[in-house]
Structures are given as structure tokens and as C-alpha cells.
Design an enzyme around this catalytic site. Structure first.
Site, PDB file in Angstrom:
ATOM      1  N   CYS A   1      -2.054  -0.672   7.385  1.00 48.65           N
ATOM      2  CA  CYS A   1      -1.299   0.573   7.229  1.00 48.65           C
ATOM      3  C   CYS A   1      -1.392   1.426   8.493  1.00 48.65           C
ATOM      4  O   CYS A   1      -0.425   2.093   8.860  1.00 48.65           O
ATOM      5  CB  CYS A   1      -1.789   1.348   6.014  1.00 48.65           C
ATOM      6  SG  CYS A   1      -1.320   0.564   4.452  1.00 48.65           S
TER       7      CYS A   1
ATOM      8  N   GLU B   1       0.810   3.960   1.781  1.00 48.55           N
ATOM      9  CA  GLU B   1       1.267   4.449   3.081  1.00 48.55           C
ATOM     10  C   GLU B   1       2.515   3.711   3.532  1.00 48.55           C
ATOM     11  O   GLU B   1       3.489   4.338   3.984  1.00 48.55           O
ATOM     12  CB  GLU B   1       0.171   4.263   4.146  1.00 48.55           C
ATOM     13  CG  GLU B   1      -1.145   4.939   3.807  1.00 48.55           C
ATOM     14  CD  GLU B   1      -2.140   4.047   3.074  1.00 48.55           C
ATOM     15  OE1 GLU B   1      -3.348   4.215   3.307  1.00 48.55           O
ATOM     16  OE2 GLU B   1      -1.738   3.193   2.262  1.00 48.55           O
TER      17      GLU B   1
ATOM     18  N   CYS C   1      -6.041   1.431   5.575  1.00 44.90           N
ATOM     19  CA  CYS C   1      -6.560   0.175   6.117  1.00 44.90           C
ATOM     20  C   CYS C   1      -5.928  -0.063   7.491  1.00 44.90           C
ATOM     21  O   CYS C   1      -5.031   0.658   7.916  1.00 44.90           O
ATOM     22  CB  CYS C   1      -6.230  -0.984   5.175  1.00 44.90           C
ATOM     23  SG  CYS C   1      -4.476  -1.439   5.155  1.00 44.90           S
TER      24      CYS C   1
ATOM     25  N   HIS D   1       0.821  -1.208   0.000  1.00 43.64           N
ATOM     26  CA  HIS D   1       0.000   0.000   0.000  1.00 43.64           C
ATOM     27  C   HIS D   1       0.857   1.261   0.000  1.00 43.64           C
ATOM     28  O   HIS D   1       2.019   1.252   0.434  1.00 43.64           O
ATOM     29  CB  HIS D   1      -0.935  -0.007   1.202  1.00 43.64           C
ATOM     30  CG  HIS D   1      -2.052  -0.993   1.076  1.00 43.64           C
ATOM     31  ND1 HIS D   1      -3.070  -1.080   1.998  1.00 43.64           N
ATOM     32  CD2 HIS D   1      -2.322  -1.942   0.133  1.00 43.64           C
ATOM     33  CE1 HIS D   1      -3.911  -2.018   1.628  1.00 43.64           C
ATOM     34  NE2 HIS D   1      -3.478  -2.574   0.503  1.00 43.64           N
TER      35      HIS D   1
END
Length: 162
Positions: free
Chosen positions: A108, A82, A105, A80
Site C-alpha cells: 500500500c 488504502e 503495509c 487493502h
């Protein structure tokens, strides 16, 4: 006489625009997400987008959202934005702000908390009713991470959301 241009981006507009531009590096056909980490001095210390890990050929990895086997989807493989921004960072992240195009999410959220980031500004929350987002909200609340939606009334240059 002061002839300074007064039509310039605020810091928040600037950093969210960088997150949006970063999202365009993603090869994900459905969800492009970008992130930009900024220290308290408004210096960018990390940028990321959602994509496959380094060395994993984007052309041979799956990008599907659903399949008979989860191993034929993108979910077990994609990093992801992040986490990529955290892993790509060049400095200590304690006290930093994360600008991200999609609400993080739970996985993260854990990395954000562990890295020392203290504020998250997100552009959009597409999945507010998902367990992943609900868990992220709980984690942020318990860890006292400030979370704010981006003020979409603040136009970002002349382009629409990506």
C-alpha cells in the site's frame, strides 16, 4: 450574541471517524481497516475498506489467517483499504492526506507514493516489527511522505475505536 456550538469535530477527528466507519463495511472477521483520502481543501476524494475485489463473492472467498496453503487464506485476495480508497478516488490525489485505521503495509505504501499522496495519518500500528511495516516506513522516508500517528487524545465522537 454568538451562539455557535463549540463542541464539534476537528477536521482530523472527522476524517478519522469516516475511516473508522468505512472499516465497518469490511467482512474480514479479524481485521477491519478503513481509509479516507482528503485533498488540501478538506474535501473527501476517496474512501475504502479492506475487502474482496468487485465481482468476487465474499461468501466463497477465504477469510482465514492461516492454512496449509496460502491460497486458502485471505492474503492473496483481499484488497487493502488504502488501495481501495485510491482506486475509488474521484480526483487527482497529488498533495492529499490519507487517514487510515491501520499503518499501511509496503504494498500500500508503494500505491500511496505513486498516487501522489503526501501525508498519512494512521490510527494504530499493530505490526511495527513486521518486515512489511518496516519496508513501508523506509519507502515513506525515502519518498518524503509525512507519516503521523493520530492523536488519540482527540476523542472521536462518543464511540470507542472500532
Amino acid at each position: 450574541m454568538n451562539t455557535m456550538d463549540t463542541n464539534y469535530l476537528t477536521w482530523e477527528q472527522y476524517f478519522m471517524a469516516i475511516a473508522m466507519v468505512s472499516s465497518q463495511r469490511s467482512k474480514d472477521p479479524n481485521t477491519k481497516v478503513g481509509a479516507c483520502i482528503v485533498n488540501p481543501d478538506n474535501k473527501i476524494v476517496g474512501i475504502g475498506y479492506n475487502g474482496m475485489p468487485i465481482g468476487c463473492d465474499d461468501k466463497v472467498m477465504p477469510w482465514e489467517r492461516s492454512a496449509e496453503s496460502q491460497l486458502d487464506t485471505k492474503y492473496p485476495f483481499v484488497v487493502h483499504s488504502e488501495l481501495n480508497a485510491i482506486l475509488n478516488s474521484i480526483k487527482d490525489l497529488h498533495g492529499c492526506t490519507l487517514y487510515v485505521t491501520l499503518f499501511p503495509c509496503n504494498e500500500c505504501a508503494k500505491a500511496i507514493i505513486q498516487s501522489g499522496i503526501k501525508k498519512v495519518i494512521y490510527y494504530e500500528n499493530k505490526y511495527p516489527d513486521s518486515d512489511s511495516v518496516k519496508a513501508a516506513e523506509i519507502l515513506f522516508r525515502v519518498a518524503k511522505i509525512q507519516v503521523e500517528p493520530y492523536n488519540k487524545g482527540d476523542a472521536i465522537l462518543a464511540f470507542a475505536p472500532l
